[in-house]
Design a protein around this motif. Sequence first.
Motif, PDB file in Angstrom:
ATOM      1  N   VAL A 128       9.571   2.510   0.748  1.00 52.87           N
ATOM      2  CA  VAL A 128       9.144   1.294   1.444  1.00 52.87           C
ATOM      3  C   VAL A 128       8.225   1.686   2.604  1.00 52.87           C
ATOM      4  CG1 VAL A 128       9.933  -0.672   2.828  1.00 52.87           C
ATOM      5  CG2 VAL A 128      11.192  -0.005   0.770  1.00 52.87           C
ATOM      6  N   PHE A 129       8.636   2.688   3.376  1.00 56.66           N
ATOM      7  CA  PHE A 129       7.803   3.166   4.482  1.00 56.66           C
ATOM      8  C   PHE A 129       6.485   3.744   3.967  1.00 56.66           C
ATOM      9  CE2 PHE A 129       6.348   6.475   7.400  1.00 56.66           C
ATOM     10  CZ  PHE A 129       6.180   5.724   8.552  1.00 56.66           C
ATOM     11  N   LEU A 130       6.559   4.514   2.903  1.00 56.96           N
ATOM     12  CA  LEU A 130       5.361   5.137   2.347  1.00 56.96           C
ATOM     13  C   LEU A 130       4.358   4.095   1.851  1.00 56.96           C
ATOM     14  CD1 LEU A 130       4.018   7.842   1.654  1.00 56.96           C
ATOM     15  CD2 LEU A 130       5.142   7.713  -0.568  1.00 56.96           C
ATOM     16  N   VAL A 131       4.826   3.098   1.116  1.00 58.25           N
ATOM     17  CA  VAL A 131       3.933   2.060   0.583  1.00 58.25           C
ATOM     18  C   VAL A 131       3.330   1.243   1.727  1.00 58.25           C
ATOM     19  CG1 VAL A 131       3.850  -0.060  -0.796  1.00 58.25           C
ATOM     20  CG2 VAL A 131       5.005   1.960  -1.688  1.00 58.25           C
ATOM     21  N   GLY A 132       4.137   0.888   2.722  1.00 60.98           N
ATOM     22  CA  GLY A 132       3.611   0.146   3.874  1.00 60.98           C
ATOM     23  C   GLY A 132       2.546   0.933   4.616  1.00 60.98           C
ATOM     24  N   SER A 133       2.780   2.220   4.802  1.00 59.04           N
ATOM     25  CA  SER A 133       1.808   3.072   5.493  1.00 59.04           C
ATOM     26  C   SER A 133       0.527   3.221   4.676  1.00 59.04           C
ATOM     27  CB  SER A 133       2.418   4.454   5.756  1.00 59.04           C
ATOM     28  OG  SER A 133       3.545   4.336   6.583  1.00 59.04           O
ATOM     29  N   LEU A 134       0.670   3.410   3.378  1.00 61.23           N
ATOM     30  CA  LEU A 134      -0.512   3.533   2.521  1.00 61.23           C
ATOM     31  C   LEU A 134      -1.310   2.235   2.470  1.00 61.23           C
ATOM     32  CD1 LEU A 134       0.864   5.715  -0.417  1.00 61.23           C
ATOM     33  CD2 LEU A 134      -0.722   6.402   1.397  1.00 61.23           C
ATOM     34  N   PHE A 135      -0.630   1.105   2.527  1.00 64.01           N
ATOM     35  CA  PHE A 135      -1.313  -0.185   2.566  1.00 64.01           C
ATOM     36  C   PHE A 135      -2.155  -0.280   3.836  1.00 64.01           C
ATOM     37  CE2 PHE A 135      -0.774  -5.053   2.949  1.00 64.01           C
ATOM     38  CZ  PHE A 135      -1.943  -5.288   2.241  1.00 64.01           C
ATOM     39  N   GLY A 136      -1.591   0.139   4.967  1.00 59.73           N
ATOM     40  CA  GLY A 136      -2.337   0.141   6.227  1.00 59.73           C
ATOM     41  C   GLY A 136      -3.535   1.075   6.170  1.00 59.73           C
ATOM     42  N   LEU A 137      -3.350   2.251   5.583  1.00 60.60           N
ATOM     43  CA  LEU A 137      -4.452   3.197   5.438  1.00 60.60           C
ATOM     44  C   LEU A 137      -5.538   2.634   4.526  1.00 60.60           C
ATOM     45  CD1 LEU A 137      -5.617   6.011   6.011  1.00 60.60           C
ATOM     46  CD2 LEU A 137      -4.333   6.835   4.022  1.00 60.60           C
ATOM     47  N   LEU A 138      -5.130   1.995   3.444  1.00 56.16           N
ATOM     48  CA  LEU A 138      -6.086   1.386   2.516  1.00 56.16           C
ATOM     49  C   LEU A 138      -6.941   0.335   3.226  1.00 56.16           C
ATOM     50  CD1 LEU A 138      -7.162   0.964  -0.409  1.00 56.16           C
ATOM     51  CD2 LEU A 138      -5.367  -0.758  -0.659  1.00 56.16           C
ATOM     52  N   ILE A 139      -6.325  -0.470   4.064  1.00 54.90           N
ATOM     53  CA  ILE A 139      -7.060  -1.491   4.814  1.00 54.90           C
ATOM     54  C   ILE A 139      -8.133  -0.836   5.677  1.00 54.90           C
ATOM     55  CG2 ILE A 139      -6.866  -3.205   6.680  1.00 54.90           C
ATOM     56  CD1 ILE A 139      -5.799  -4.210   3.990  1.00 54.90           C
ATOM     57  N   GLU A 140      -7.769   0.220   6.388  1.00 53.63           N
ATOM     58  CA  GLU A 140      -8.733   0.872   7.274  1.00 53.63           C
ATOM     59  C   GLU A 140      -9.861   1.532   6.482  1.00 53.63           C
ATOM     60  OE1 GLU A 140      -8.650   0.273  10.542  1.00 53.63           O
ATOM     61  OE2 GLU A 140      -6.854  -0.889  10.095  1.00 53.63           O
ATOM     62  N   VAL A 141      -9.555   2.138   5.349  1.00 52.00           N
ATOM     63  CA  VAL A 141     -10.589   2.749   4.496  1.00 52.00           C
ATOM     64  C   VAL A 141     -11.527   1.667   3.957  1.00 52.00           C
ATOM     65  CG1 VAL A 141     -10.978   3.959   2.308  1.00 52.00           C
ATOM     66  CG2 VAL A 141      -9.247   4.797   3.904  1.00 52.00           C
ATOM     67  N   LEU A 142     -10.948   0.545   3.502  1.00 49.45           N
ATOM     68  CA  LEU A 142     -11.781  -0.545   2.986  1.00 49.45           C
ATOM     69  C   LEU A 142     -12.667  -1.140   4.077  1.00 49.45           C
ATOM     70  CD1 LEU A 142      -9.328  -2.337   0.532  1.00 49.45           C
ATOM     71  CD2 LEU A 142     -11.355  -0.988  -0.050  1.00 49.45           C
ATOM     72  N   GLN A 143     -12.164  -1.195   5.305  1.00 46.66           N
ATOM     73  CA  GLN A 143     -12.998  -1.690   6.406  1.00 46.66           C
ATOM     74  C   GLN A 143     -14.202  -0.777   6.619  1.00 46.66           C
ATOM     75  OE1 GLN A 143     -10.416  -2.124   9.816  1.00 46.66           O
ATOM     76  NE2 GLN A 143      -9.986  -4.260   9.325  1.00 46.66           N
ATOM     77  N   HIS A 144     -14.016   0.493   6.369  1.00 43.79           N
ATOM     78  CA  HIS A 144     -15.123   1.440   6.498  1.00 43.79           C
ATOM     79  C   HIS A 144     -16.113   1.294   5.340  1.00 43.79           C
ATOM     80  CE1 HIS A 144     -17.289   5.120   7.364  1.00 43.79           C
ATOM     81  NE2 HIS A 144     -17.064   5.534   6.131  1.00 43.79           N
TER      82      HIS A 144
END
Length: 135
Positions: free
Chosen positions: A76-92
């Motif tokens: 659960v922690f891993l998926v939530g963290s990866l979702f946050g990372l994905l958002i930041e990468v997509l913003q870039h």
Amino acid sequence: MTKIIKNLTRSVKPYLGLLILFTGAILYGTLFPVYYDVPQSFMGLDKIVHFVMFAAWTFFYGLVRFLKDNFALYPVFLVGSLFGLLIEVLQHLLPTGRSPELLDFAADITGTGAAVVVLYILAQKVPAFKTGTAS
């Protein structure tokens, strides 16, 4: 109190609906183009919004997993963290006028971690969630 717990743990559908709603809200709020200047008084408050949105998203994601008899909290922690990372990468990567920020990602992870702590406490206190709460 037992009746409330029983009603809350009876169906996965409300939590799945809330998870979908929060996923859409996060995607809309972080990836859609902005054509306005953010007021100076709002600066820094977006970190609170990141924290709250990712805490709520992770909480509902964890409840959906719990109600499907998957009690491991590390994923659960891993998926939530990866979702946050994905958002930041997509913003870039996407031409939305948004820029990725390390502090946004930190707020996402902190919100995710807070939700995992709440889920852990919930798993300890609610008999329906006690099975296999080790991770």
